[in-house]
Design an enzyme around this catalytic site. Structure first.
Site, PDB file in Angstrom:
ATOM      1  CD  GLU A 204       6.132  -5.185   2.058  1.00  0.00           C
ATOM      2  OE1 GLU A 204       5.160  -4.576   2.546  1.00  0.00           O
ATOM      3  OE2 GLU A 204       7.265  -5.138   2.549  1.00  0.00           O
ATOM      4  CG  ASN A 288       3.488  -3.229   5.478  1.00  0.00           C
ATOM      5  OD1 ASN A 288       4.658  -2.850   5.502  1.00  0.00           O
ATOM      6  ND2 ASN A 288       3.104  -4.329   4.855  1.00  0.00           N
ATOM      7  CG  ASP A 330       2.880  -0.977   1.938  1.00  0.00           C
ATOM      8  OD1 ASP A 330       3.246  -1.567   2.965  1.00  0.00           O
ATOM      9  OD2 ASP A 330       3.687  -0.559   1.086  1.00  0.00           O
TER      10      ASP A 330
END
Length: 624
Positions: A204, A288, A330
């Site tokens: 992230e 992801n 995601d």
């Protein structure tokens, strides 16, 4: 990269540590033997196959209602407590959230802490942890003539530490990740033979994911395999995907990205692994791609979202199956890998790997070469995919639920949390059933553009999450399920709804019982044949970890780490109110704070509460 010990020299530890001698048996043989003894729970997944299954029957479907608390232990910390304790040779080792403390307890008398390790680390790492400051547990190595028995753990600031299992003193310490660019460690180490495997976190924040292998005796790096980039970095073997060339083979770690986007492309791996000594392959999933906004990274984005089979000794990839090419939601594919041997639909006995993915599909592969055997929806409400084509391995997307710029995609199922997340689930080899703790959460998704800045969040999407179609969206409840699944028939033997996501996972036993914890603070037992609720107990805080089962001096015990937090609990942990905060978790779990509060510890159960304190002299002060 390897560092000297902080306070105790390697030489002094070697002198002080008891020397473990073995004749014909090697350390790796002893480790595997430990996992086969029901007196131990020596690794997070119970054994190399990671089946989270106990053969014990003292506690069973008929008498589980008589479970009572035998003893408990508080870690003294808040935030989420993921993973589980481990039990080896009459001792329990307990880990915590940041600052990643470790406690050793004697099962005969847990009154006094045998040793405790409280590491010094940079508190600034807290600011770049994605979803609470959790840690997923410890690993154990039994030692040999060259090194003592070790407890290995990760620190949030990117270090890996090995502790002398007898004394708690640091034996070696290395830096695996640089938190200054957003790369933290929440993963549990996995030890197979004499190799420690460490994943990575931070997708992230645009971190490029990698898996690293270290020598358990010294902490020296043996190999590192990236999820993206040139084949030499990804450790693509000459016969990579030989059995399934349509999965893709050479040069795709760069060719499926635009320009140099692969350098900040995600693919971290902070979940669970499994190992087969027969194939000598370790199995895990890469996560992801970064950022979440798919418009910013055209292409399939290999090798994120991939199930890997790698040689344990060299790291060379034998196969890689990408479940979600060009992920738009995601659906980080780090979920547990569980090994079994079953007959397929044609009656052929095969070595299988089963993996319930965040994308709402539970996959089963032939683990010798990666061939796809089955791909079933975890729930019939999955709508992003119509199905998975078993010949090509590709999901058939429903364009209605795709994401793109200048568009608010609504009612996407599953949400970014997936219909399965980090929970470590179980498999009963006699019933041939997998017991899955499931999320039932959908979402609305709106992307936006943003620049990459090292050490800052790199997401690019606003999410609203809410219960799936089988839940109650008005009350924000019905966010989870518990299910029994057969990977060969593709059918669910039973399924039950839960108020909140079953985040932590399950443990199954030969006593026809499956145990699991709930976010609202219960530990429950269901009949593994029918799903009937047989017993439950209210814990001091919600559960995001998995239960374990072990035997000590002829008594079967059930233990679970409690302490609400993690991604579903970020709103409660950090007192957030905006429903889109916590990457959408705050809105989904807005009711959670009405059912539980923070506080971490371990609760241990047995039939009628039988335990060490039945002898009233245990733990008593004795005056001279």
């Amino acid at each position: 990269m390897r560092k000297l010990l902080n306070s105790v020299s390697l030489l002094s530890v070697l002198i002080a540590a008891p020397i473990v001698t073995m004749s014909a048996a090697t350390a790796e043989d002893k480790l595997e033997a430990l996992t086969k003894s029901e007196d131990n729970w020596a690794m997070q997944g119970k054994n190399y196959s990671s089946n989270h299954y106990s053969t014990l029957t003292q506690v069973n479907a008929d008498n589980v209602k008589n479970l009572k608390v035998a003893w408990s232990f508080s870690t003294g910390l808040l935030s989420g407590h993921e993973g589980s304790p481990i039990v080896i040779d009459g001792k329990m080792y307990v880990h915590t959230s940041f600052p990643n403390n470790t406690f050793a307890l004697n099962l005969d008398d847990p009154t006094r802490i045998l040793w405790q390790h409280k590491p010094k680390q940079n508190a600034a790492a807290r600011a770049v942890a994605c979803c609470d400051i959790v840690n997923r547990g410890l690993a154990y190595w039994p030692g040999d003539g060259k090194a003592p028995a070790l407890i290995v753990k990760t620190l949030l600031d990117g270090h890996v530490v090995a502790l002398n299992a007898s004394t708690g003193e640091e034996y070696w310490k290395i830096e695996n990740s640089d938190f200054k660019v957003g790369s933290t460690l929440t993963v549990a180490p996995h030890i197979y033979k004499d190799i420690v495997l460490i994943g990575s976190s931070g997708a992230e924040l645009g971190v490029r994911g990698y898996m690293t292998a270290y020598d358990v005796r010294t902490g020296e790096q043996k190999w590192r395999a990236y999820a993206t980039g040139p084949d030499s970095d990804v450790l693509i073997g000459d016969d990579f995907n030989k059995a399934n060339p349509h999965y893709g083979q050479k040069g795709l770690g760069t060719a499926t990205w635009e320009g140099d986007a692969w350098k900040i492309g995600g693919g971290t791996n902070w979940g669970w692994f499994a190992y087969d000594s027969g194939t000598n392959l370790v199995y895990y999933g890469s996560g992801n791609p970064a950022p979440w906004n798919e418009t910013m990274r055209p292409g399939d984005n290999k090798w994120t979202m991939t199930i890997w089979g790698r040689d344990l000794n060299t790291g060379e990839a034998k196969f890689g199956y990408q479940k979600t090419p060009h992920d738009e939601w995601d659906y980080a594919g780090i979920n547990f890998m569980m090994l079994s041997e079953q007959k397929d639909k044609d009656g052929k006995l095969r070595k299988l790997l089963t993996h319930p993915d965040r994308n709402g599909i539970v996959y089963t592969l032939d683990r010798t070469d990666g061939t796809l055997v089955s791909a079933d929806k975890i729930d019939d409400t999955v709508n992003v995919f119509k199905k998975v084509d078993l010949k090509s391995g590709l999901p058939v997307r429903d364009p209605e639920y795709g994401t793109r710029m200048d568009h608010l995609a609504k009612d996407i199922c599953p949400s970014a949390m997936g219909y399965h997340n980090q929970g470590l689930d179980s498999y009963d080899p006699n019933k041939e059933l997998f017991f899955l703790g499931v999320n039932h959460i959908c979402m609305d998704w709106e992307p936006f553009m943003l620049p990459y800045r090292a050490g800052q969040f790199f997401v690019g999407a606003t999410l609203n999450m809410f219960p799936g179609p089988k839940g109650d969206r008005q009350k924000a409840e019905g966010l989870g399920q518990i299910k029994a699944y057969n990977a060969i028939t593709g059918k669910f033997k039973w399924e039950k709804m839960e108020r909140f996501a079953v985040w932590g996972g399950t443990a199954a036993t030969a006593g026809n019982v499956v145990f699991y914890g709930t976010l609202d603070g219960f530990i429950k037992a269901r009949h593994s044949d029918t799903g009937e609720l047989l017993w439950k107990f209210k814990l001091p805080s919600g559960v995001i970890g998995h239960p374990i089962v072990y035997q000590h001096k002829g008594v079967e015990y059930l233990a679970i780490l409690y302490g609400v937090g993690g991604w579903p609990g970020v709103g409660l942990v950090f007192d957030l109110q905006d429903p889109t905060a916590g990457l959408g978790a705050v809105g989904a779990f807005k009711q959670l704070a009405n059912y539980t509060q923070m506080g971490g510890g371990v609760m241990v159960f047995s039939l009628d509460g039988k335990g060490p304190y039945d002898d009233l002299s245990v733990g008593e002060y004795k005056a001279n």
